[in-house]
Structures are given as structure tokens and as C-alpha cells.
Motif scaffolding. Structure first.
Motif, mmCIF file in Angstrom:
data_model
loop_
_atom_site.group_PDB
_atom_site.id
_atom_site.type_symbol
_atom_site.label_atom_id
_atom_site.label_comp_id
_atom_site.label_asym_id
_atom_site.label_seq_id
_atom_site.Cartn_x
_atom_site.Cartn_y
_atom_site.Cartn_z
ATOM 1 N N GLY A 288 0.846 -1.192 0.000
ATOM 2 C CA GLY A 288 0.000 0.000 0.000
ATOM 3 C C GLY A 288 0.881 1.242 0.000
ATOM 4 N N VAL A 289 0.627 2.168 -0.938
ATOM 5 C CA VAL A 289 1.493 3.344 -1.114
ATOM 6 C C VAL A 289 0.645 4.605 -1.187
ATOM 7 C CG1 VAL A 289 3.223 4.435 -2.591
ATOM 8 C CG2 VAL A 289 3.161 1.939 -2.399
ATOM 9 N N ASN A 290 1.048 5.643 -0.421
ATOM 10 C CA ASN A 290 0.471 6.976 -0.616
ATOM 11 C C ASN A 290 1.581 8.019 -0.585
ATOM 12 O OD1 ASN A 290 1.015 7.438 2.097
ATOM 13 N ND2 ASN A 290 -1.121 7.490 2.734
ATOM 14 N N LEU A 291 1.227 9.296 -0.464
ATOM 15 C CA LEU A 291 2.205 10.377 -0.615
ATOM 16 C C LEU A 291 3.331 10.312 0.399
ATOM 17 C CD1 LEU A 291 -0.171 13.402 -1.292
ATOM 18 C CD2 LEU A 291 1.341 12.297 -2.923
ATOM 19 N N ILE A 292 3.075 9.791 1.573
ATOM 20 C CA ILE A 292 4.078 9.907 2.631
ATOM 21 C C ILE A 292 4.666 8.585 3.092
ATOM 22 C CG2 ILE A 292 3.178 12.080 3.515
ATOM 23 C CD1 ILE A 292 1.737 10.492 5.649
ATOM 24 N N GLY A 293 4.242 7.467 2.540
ATOM 25 C CA GLY A 293 4.818 6.222 3.009
ATOM 26 C C GLY A 293 4.309 5.009 2.269
ATOM 27 N N ARG A 294 4.750 3.852 2.720
ATOM 28 C CA ARG A 294 4.352 2.583 2.121
ATOM 29 C C ARG A 294 4.378 1.506 3.191
ATOM 30 N NH1 ARG A 294 7.018 1.697 -2.793
ATOM 31 N NH2 ARG A 294 7.036 3.957 -3.069
ATOM 32 N N ASN A 295 3.585 0.473 2.976
ATOM 33 C CA ASN A 295 3.519 -0.649 3.905
ATOM 34 C C ASN A 295 3.172 -1.892 3.091
ATOM 35 O OD1 ASN A 295 1.396 -2.222 6.052
ATOM 36 N ND2 ASN A 295 3.399 -1.640 6.828
ATOM 37 N N LYS A 296 3.913 -2.994 3.328
ATOM 38 C CA LYS A 296 3.669 -4.183 2.507
ATOM 39 C C LYS A 296 3.565 -5.438 3.357
ATOM 40 C CE LYS A 296 8.581 -4.823 1.344
ATOM 41 N NZ LYS A 296 9.561 -4.836 0.238
ATOM 42 N N THR A 297 2.958 -6.436 2.746
ATOM 43 C CA THR A 297 2.864 -7.764 3.337
ATOM 44 C C THR A 297 2.952 -8.771 2.200
ATOM 45 O OG1 THR A 297 1.578 -9.142 4.854
ATOM 46 C CG2 THR A 297 0.335 -7.931 3.204
ATOM 47 N N GLU A 298 3.149 -10.048 2.557
ATOM 48 C CA GLU A 298 3.327 -11.043 1.503
ATOM 49 C C GLU A 298 2.644 -12.351 1.878
ATOM 50 O OE1 GLU A 298 7.743 -12.700 2.704
ATOM 51 O OE2 GLU A 298 7.632 -10.858 1.493
ATOM 52 N N VAL A 299 2.425 -13.177 0.859
ATOM 53 C CA VAL A 299 1.803 -14.482 1.047
ATOM 54 C C VAL A 299 2.500 -15.475 0.118
ATOM 55 C CG1 VAL A 299 0.029 -14.067 -0.721
ATOM 56 C CG2 VAL A 299 -0.388 -15.727 1.089
ATOM 57 N N GLU A 300 2.598 -16.737 0.565
ATOM 58 C CA GLU A 300 3.230 -17.764 -0.254
ATOM 59 C C GLU A 300 2.166 -18.693 -0.834
ATOM 60 O OE1 GLU A 300 6.840 -21.054 -0.143
ATOM 61 O OE2 GLU A 300 6.044 -20.240 1.738
ATOM 62 N N LEU A 301 2.229 -18.871 -2.153
ATOM 63 C CA LEU A 301 1.348 -19.811 -2.844
ATOM 64 C C LEU A 301 2.140 -21.056 -3.206
ATOM 65 C CD1 LEU A 301 -0.666 -17.536 -5.322
ATOM 66 C CD2 LEU A 301 -1.293 -18.260 -3.017
ATOM 67 N N ILE A 302 1.523 -22.234 -3.002
ATOM 68 C CA ILE A 302 2.142 -23.504 -3.356
ATOM 69 C C ILE A 302 1.227 -24.218 -4.353
ATOM 70 C CG2 ILE A 302 2.897 -25.759 -2.516
ATOM 71 C CD1 ILE A 302 3.503 -24.458 0.164
ATOM 72 N N VAL A 303 1.768 -24.501 -5.529
ATOM 73 C CA VAL A 303 1.005 -25.181 -6.583
ATOM 74 C C VAL A 303 1.453 -26.643 -6.629
ATOM 75 C CG1 VAL A 303 0.398 -25.237 -9.021
ATOM 76 C CG2 VAL A 303 0.844 -23.044 -7.885
ATOM 77 N N GLN A 304 0.501 -27.595 -6.491
ATOM 78 C CA GLN A 304 0.790 -29.026 -6.421
ATOM 79 C C GLN A 304 0.499 -29.698 -7.770
ATOM 80 O OE1 GLN A 304 -1.943 -29.975 -3.302
ATOM 81 N NE2 GLN A 304 -0.429 -29.656 -1.674
ATOM 82 N N ASP A 305 1.333 -30.721 -8.066
ATOM 83 C CA ASP A 305 1.123 -31.531 -9.261
ATOM 84 C C ASP A 305 0.652 -32.911 -8.819
ATOM 85 O OD1 ASP A 305 1.108 -32.770 -11.684
ATOM 86 O OD2 ASP A 305 3.292 -32.982 -11.794
ATOM 87 N N GLY A 306 -0.631 -33.233 -8.950
ATOM 88 C CA GLY A 306 -1.188 -34.505 -8.478
ATOM 89 C C GLY A 306 -1.249 -35.543 -9.590
#
Length: 342
Positions: A288-306
Motif C-alpha cells: 500500500g502506497v500513498n504520498l508519505i509512506g508505504r507498507n507491505k505484506t506477503e503471502v506464499e502460494l504452493i502449486v501441487q502436481d497430483g
């Protein structure tokens, strides 16, 4: 009879005296006594005579400096025009009119000033809880020792100052500075810069207003994932990101590559990925970004081959499910599931 003639002669004498008085040589100057003129403007001084058919005029300063103006004389009127007004016009001027042996003079003091529009400057975007400096500027002022400045936030006076130092004949910029800490309640309030220049009985006033825009840095950035962070190849996933702040933060999605570099993906709050493959496994970042700063978060996706294999053995069916999953750490997971059917 003689008595009647004396009466007529007396009335005629009175009328002649009144007529002569009404036609006496006279000189007037306009404006009277004093003129206050702004540098850069065009102003005129006018001398007018009565009681003389063909007067002659002359203009000079009391210290015999150049007039720094143009004189135009027509009949009983003489006009000195200063265009544009400058420091060189700050003098006491004398207008002299001559009619025969008669000579009259009138004087006027010309004072000049400069007073431009005011400016409000901020040290940067106003962030709640962080001190900021606001500056009220009065550019190109003369004479600055006649200047008074006020700085207000809404109806509250933050600071006032009267400039009294000796000033030379030059244009100067004066300022009034205040440091304050914005609060969320300041949103929509106005900063008011007000100045008065005391040159006449009534001061000349300038004012400028700036509406406060108060900001908060992005925070509480969160990601929601549907249906799951663990996916089968060929599946789809929708991720939605939100972040708090003023103004409302813009949302930017990216994917963290193997070398740590962020690969931009989208500028929308919602990111949908379809036909997923194992290569799509990894860390996805929302910021998230605006004029005076930014803040981030992350997530991990795992794709399986069955994958599934079946085999008959002695009348029994053996089914083996092998599931491979690639994560951001580059490891594989294998699951073995056996079913016996009689």
C-alpha cells in the motif's frame, strides 16, 4: 440727484471688489499634501490655477533630484506622471505657477511602497503526529519596518510579529515561521497568512488561505486468499489486498523472484491468477502506497502436481497418488496413499 449717483457708485465698487476677489490668482495641487503610491503603478500629480489666463508651470523636488516623471501642461493645468513608480519617486515635490509678477508654490510628499501577494509554504506533506514547519512569506516588501504579520490555524493565532528594524531602500522578503504537530482533527481547517503594511491612516492588508491536507502513512496491509494458498495445477486463485491510510493507499502487487527482485504484476486491489502451474509457486507481495509512506505484506502460494497410478495384483487394485509441490524454498513433497479393493 447727486445723492443717487453716490449710491450707484458705491454698489459698483462692491461688485468690482467681489469680482476681483473671485478672479484672484490661485494654485491648487491634487492630491493634497501626500500621496502613497505602489512601486510599479502609474500615478499623477496635478497642479491647477485659477485667475490667470496664461500661467506657466514648473516642477522640481525639494532636494533638486530628477523628477523621474513626464510633465504635460495644457492651459491652466500641469500634470506630472510617474509611470512606473520607483524608489526614485520618493520625494517631496514642488509645483510652481507664475502669472505675470505673481508666483505661487504648492508641495506634496510622495511615499512609495511595495506589497505583493502572500505565500504559504510547508516543509512537506503534513503527517499526523509528526512536527511540520509552516512559513508565511511576504515577498518584495518596502518599507518592511511598517509590516505586521499574523499566522493562524483556523481561528487560532499561531504567531504574530511586527517588523521594526531599520530598512534601506530595497525590496526584501519577510517571513513568519511556526512549527506545529498536525492531528487528525486538522483535516479541512485552514492556514491563514495575513499581513498589514502601515503606510496611511488605514493599513493596506493582504491575506492568503491554504486548506490543510493531513495524511497518515499506510498501515495494517492485509491479504485474503480464495480458495486456498495451496493449489492444484490448472486451478485458479483470487487474492485481495487492503491497506489503511490518508489519502487511501494505492495497491500494487508483485512477485518475488528467485534472486529477490520484485516483478510488478498489477495495480489493482484484487489479483486473480488462473491455469496455475508449479512454476507459479512463490511469494506474492502486496504494497500500500500513498504520498508519505508505504507498507507491505506477503503471502506464499504452493502449486501441487497430483498424479495417480493404478495396478491389479492378485485380485486387488492398488492405487498410488503422488503429489508434488514446489515451494519458495525449492523442495518437493511426495505423498503415497494406498487403497485395497477386494
Amino acid at each position: 440727484m447727486p445723492e443717487k449717483m453716490v449710491t450707484i457708485s458705491g454698489a459698483s465698487a462692491v461688485l468690482w471688489i467681489l469680482f476681483a476677489a473671485s478672479q484672484a490668482f490661485n494654485l491648487e495641487i491634487s492630491p493634497e499634501y501626500r500621496m502613497v503610491a505602489q512601486i510599479g503603478d502609474s500615478v499623477s500629480l496635478t497642479c491647477t490655477t485659477t485667475g490667470c489666463e496664461s500661467p506657466s508651470f514648473s516642477w522640481r523636488t525639494q532636494i533638486d533630484s530628477p523628477l523621474n516623471g513626464k510633465v504635460k501642461t495644457e492651459g491652466s493645468k500641469s500634470i506630472l506622471t510617474m509611470d512606473p513608480v520607483s524608489f526614485e519617486n520618493e520625494h517631496a515635490y514642488l509645483c510652481t505657477a507664475t502669472c505675470g509678477s505673481g508666483k505661487l508654490e504648492r508641495g506634496i510628499q510622495v511615499d512609495v511602497y511595495s506589497f505583493q501577494d502572500l505565500e504559504i509554504q510547508l516543509s512537506g506533506p503534513l503527517e499526523v503526529g509528526k512536527p511540520a514547519m509552516v512559513k508565511c512569506l511576504a515577498p518584495d516588501v518596502y518599507p518592511a519596518d511598517s509590516l505586521e504579520m499574523d499566522l493562524l490555524k483556523g481561528d487560532h493565532l499561531l504567531k504574530t510579529q511586527l517588523f521594526v528594524e531599520e530598512v534601506k531602500k530595497s525590496l526584501v522578503t519577510k517571513s513568519l515561521e511556526v512549527t506545529f504537530t498536525p492531528v487528525i482533527e486538522d483535516i479541512g481547517k485552514a492556514l491563514v497568512c495575513r499581513a498589514k503594511l502601515y503606510m496611511d491612516s488605514e493599513p493596506t492588508t493582504r491575506e492568503t488561505v491554504k486548506e490543510l491536507q493531513v495524511y497518515t502513512s499506510p498501515k495494517n496491509t492485509v491479504i485474503s486468499v480464495y480458495p486456498s494458498r495451496r493449489l492444484q495445477e490448472g486451478g485458479a486463485v483470487t487474492m485481495t489486498c487492503s491497506s489503511e491510510g490518508l489519502p487511501a493507499p494505492e495497491i500494487f502487487w508483485s512477485r518475488k523472484l528467485d534472486n529477490g527482485v520484485l516483478q510488478p504484476l498489477s495495480g489493482n486491489a484484487t489479483l486473480t491468477l488462473v491455469a496455475m502451474r508449479m512454476e507459479d509457486s512463490g511469494i506474492y507481495v502486496c504494497e500500500g502506497v500513498n504520498l508519505i509512506g508505504r507498507n507491505k505484506t506477503e503471502v506464499e502460494l504452493i502449486v501441487q502436481d497430483g498424479r495417480m497410478k493404478s495396478q491389479m495384483n492378485n485380485g486387488h487394485q492398488l492405487t498410488v497418488y503422488l503429489t508434488f509441490a514446489k515451494s519458495s524454498a525449492f523442495y518437493f513433497i511426495c505423498y503415497l496413499i494406498l487403497f485395497h479393493v477386494l
